[in-house]
Enzyme design. Structure first.
Site, PDB file in Angstrom:
ATOM      1  N   SER A 125       0.839  -1.199   0.000  1.00 30.70           N
ATOM      2  CA  SER A 125       0.000   0.000   0.000  1.00 30.70           C
ATOM      3  C   SER A 125       0.873   1.248   0.000  1.00 30.70           C
ATOM      4  CB  SER A 125      -0.922   0.006   1.222  1.00 30.70           C
ATOM      5  OG  SER A 125      -1.807  -1.096   1.192  1.00 30.70           O
ATOM      6  N   ARG A 137      -2.333   7.914   5.872  1.00 25.89           N
ATOM      7  CA  ARG A 137      -1.697   6.670   6.312  1.00 25.89           C
ATOM      8  C   ARG A 137      -0.645   6.982   7.375  1.00 25.89           C
ATOM      9  NH1 ARG A 137      -3.125   2.367   3.654  1.00 25.89           N
ATOM     10  NH2 ARG A 137      -1.349   1.189   4.441  1.00 25.89           N
ATOM     11  N   CYS A 261     -20.751 -11.391  -7.885  1.00 26.71           N
ATOM     12  CA  CYS A 261     -19.819 -11.082  -6.797  1.00 26.71           C
ATOM     13  C   CYS A 261     -19.314 -12.335  -6.086  1.00 26.71           C
ATOM     14  CB  CYS A 261     -20.489 -10.148  -5.793  1.00 26.71           C
ATOM     15  SG  CYS A 261     -20.697  -8.462  -6.405  1.00 26.71           S
ATOM     16  N   CYS A 276     -17.296 -11.476   0.916  1.00 24.55           N
ATOM     17  CA  CYS A 276     -16.458 -10.393   0.380  1.00 24.55           C
ATOM     18  C   CYS A 276     -15.954  -9.579   1.555  1.00 24.55           C
ATOM     19  CB  CYS A 276     -17.279  -9.517  -0.569  1.00 24.55           C
ATOM     20  SG  CYS A 276     -16.452  -8.002  -1.123  1.00 24.55           S
ATOM     21  N   ASP A 277     -14.712  -9.078   1.492  1.00 23.24           N
ATOM     22  CA  ASP A 277     -14.204  -8.330   2.640  1.00 23.24           C
ATOM     23  C   ASP A 277     -14.850  -6.962   2.778  1.00 23.24           C
ATOM     24  OD1 ASP A 277     -12.770  -7.376   0.412  1.00 23.24           O
ATOM     25  OD2 ASP A 277     -11.020  -6.872   1.610  1.00 23.24           O
ATOM     26  N   CYS A 330     -19.315  -1.683  -8.332  1.00 23.96           N
ATOM     27  CA  CYS A 330     -19.300  -2.425  -7.072  1.00 23.96           C
ATOM     28  C   CYS A 330     -20.552  -2.112  -6.256  1.00 23.96           C
ATOM     29  CB  CYS A 330     -18.059  -2.061  -6.263  1.00 23.96           C
ATOM     30  SG  CYS A 330     -17.973  -2.874  -4.647  1.00 23.96           S
TER      31      CYS A 330
END
Length: 387
Positions: A125, A137, A261, A276-277, A330
């Site tokens: 990331s 972050r 999905c 799904c996360d 999504c």
């Protein structure tokens, strides 16, 4: 559910536990699912059940994707145990693939060498240059993490680990597509994945860190213009590659552009399974690896219903010329619009702008790729790049 269709596992061995405290993290609130434990770690019994049962299924490739939270909190010994179990339970000649998504701040020399030895594909990331990356972050104390990530990347490079970069597109970098892209390329990072930050508050409004549809479309157009035509054969941008794959072989490599999905199963640290996360929710729990077979989990009515949600697109999608490329986007990006008179994907305008801008060029690239494939070629290899 087509049980002959391969499936992969997205494993959360530390649940949402992390050494950082990123402001936009969508998974931190998932700790509320397991409030009785302050620390969440996958036990050896759960890990062995996970590996042994999955490797007993019939797959062309067994794909384990280790995510968090921050999975490297478990250290080298955990990943040694992972590969030991995979060797113990894998069938002769079977193909086992491991992916690891990490913030890279805890990567050590020894861990990097292990990841290289067993050919883990690592996703790091990194949101751009220091000032951009550190906007959201940071550590729990508020310190920036960019320097630590760069150190981790250096460790991966020296060990020969194959890795790519995942960039979350937020309010901090959505207006700086060219700068972010060139920064990554100048660092020698040539495999990119860009994901839009779409987070809603309790009222269904976009949070300050999130991007609007219009801004997302502008970002993609500027990104594409930097990439094409100069870098199209040099730099892999997963989104662009996935569209070309779809145009060439009929199926995308990015779940956002697929027509259902049911792409993988998410396994939490204790063996609980979800679809799904982005949708690890009590009401969507499919079962547990300790009580259910993979066949039963995949045949779950809840899983089938979840998969169908992709095709329950907004009414406005029905006549869209780009519907076959996104299938309504999504479903998670539709959540914040449900209070409106018509449900709509919050990024719809941006996707339309990008497709209108880039589709002709992508179609030409796809035509070039078709001429390079051997007759009857099939498979999951990316049309422009495979990584």
């Amino acid at each position: 559910m087509d049980l002959s269709r391969p499936f992969s596992l997205l494993v959360k061995p530390v649940s949402a536990d992390c050494n950082l405290c990123c402001e936009y993290c969508f998974y931190l609130d998932h700790l509320q699912l397991y409030p009785d434990e302050a620390v969440h770690r996958m036990s050896d019994a759960t890990l062995e059940q996970l590996v042994a049962s999955y490797l007993a299924t019939d797959q062309p490739t067994y794909s384990f994707i280790w995510q968090g939270g921050e999975p490297t909190l478990l250290g080298l010994e955990f990943f040694r145990r992972v590969t030991d179990l995979q060797q113990q339970h894998g069938r002769p000649g079977s193909i086992i693939a491991n992916g690891l998504q990490t913030n890279a701040t805890l990567i050590t020399k020894a861990l990097a060498h292990h990841l290289a030895e067993y050919r883990f594909l690592v996703g790091v990331s990194l949101d751009g240059p220091g000032q951009v990356h550190d906007a959201y972050r940071h550590t729990g104390a508020g310190a920036g993490t960019h320097a630590a990530v760069i150190r981790g990347i250096g460790c991966l490079r020296r060990a020969g680990v194959e890795f790519n970069v995942l960039t979350l597109v937020t309010a901090a970098n959505v207006g700086r597509a060219r700068e972010v892209y060139r920064y990554l390329c100048d660092q020698g990072l040539l495999f990119h994945q860009y994901i839009p930050c779409v987070e809603f508050d309790a009222r269904g409004q976009l949070q300050p860190c999130a991007v609007t549809g219009e801004a997302w479309g502008q970002f993609l157009c500027e990104l594409f213009d930097e990439w094409h035509p100069r870098d199209a054969r040099r730099v892999s941008v997963r989104l662009f590659d996935s569209i070309i794959h779809k145009l060439v072989l009929g199926r995308p490599t990015d779940c956002m552009m697929d027509n259902d999905c049911c792409q993988c199963l998410v396994v939490e640290y204790n063996g609980d399974v979800f679809p799904c996360d982005f949708f690890v929710q009590r009401e969507l729990k499919l079962g547990s690896i300790h009580a259910d077979t993979w066949e039963r989990l995949r045949q779950s009515p809840a899983y089938a219903a979840f998969g169908r949600k992709k095709l329950e697109w907004p009414d406005a999608c029905a006549g869209c010329q780009y519907l076959d490329l996104c299938h309504g986007g999504c479903p998670r990006h539709r959540i914040g619009m449900q209070g409106a008179t018509e449900v709509q994907n919050v990024l719809c305008a941006g996707w339309k702008r990008f497709f209108q801008h880039a589709a002709p060029h992508l179609e030409r690239l796809a035509a070039e790729v078709r001429t390079e494939l051997p007759p009857g070629a099939r498979g999951t290899r990316g049309a422009v790049h495979s990584h």
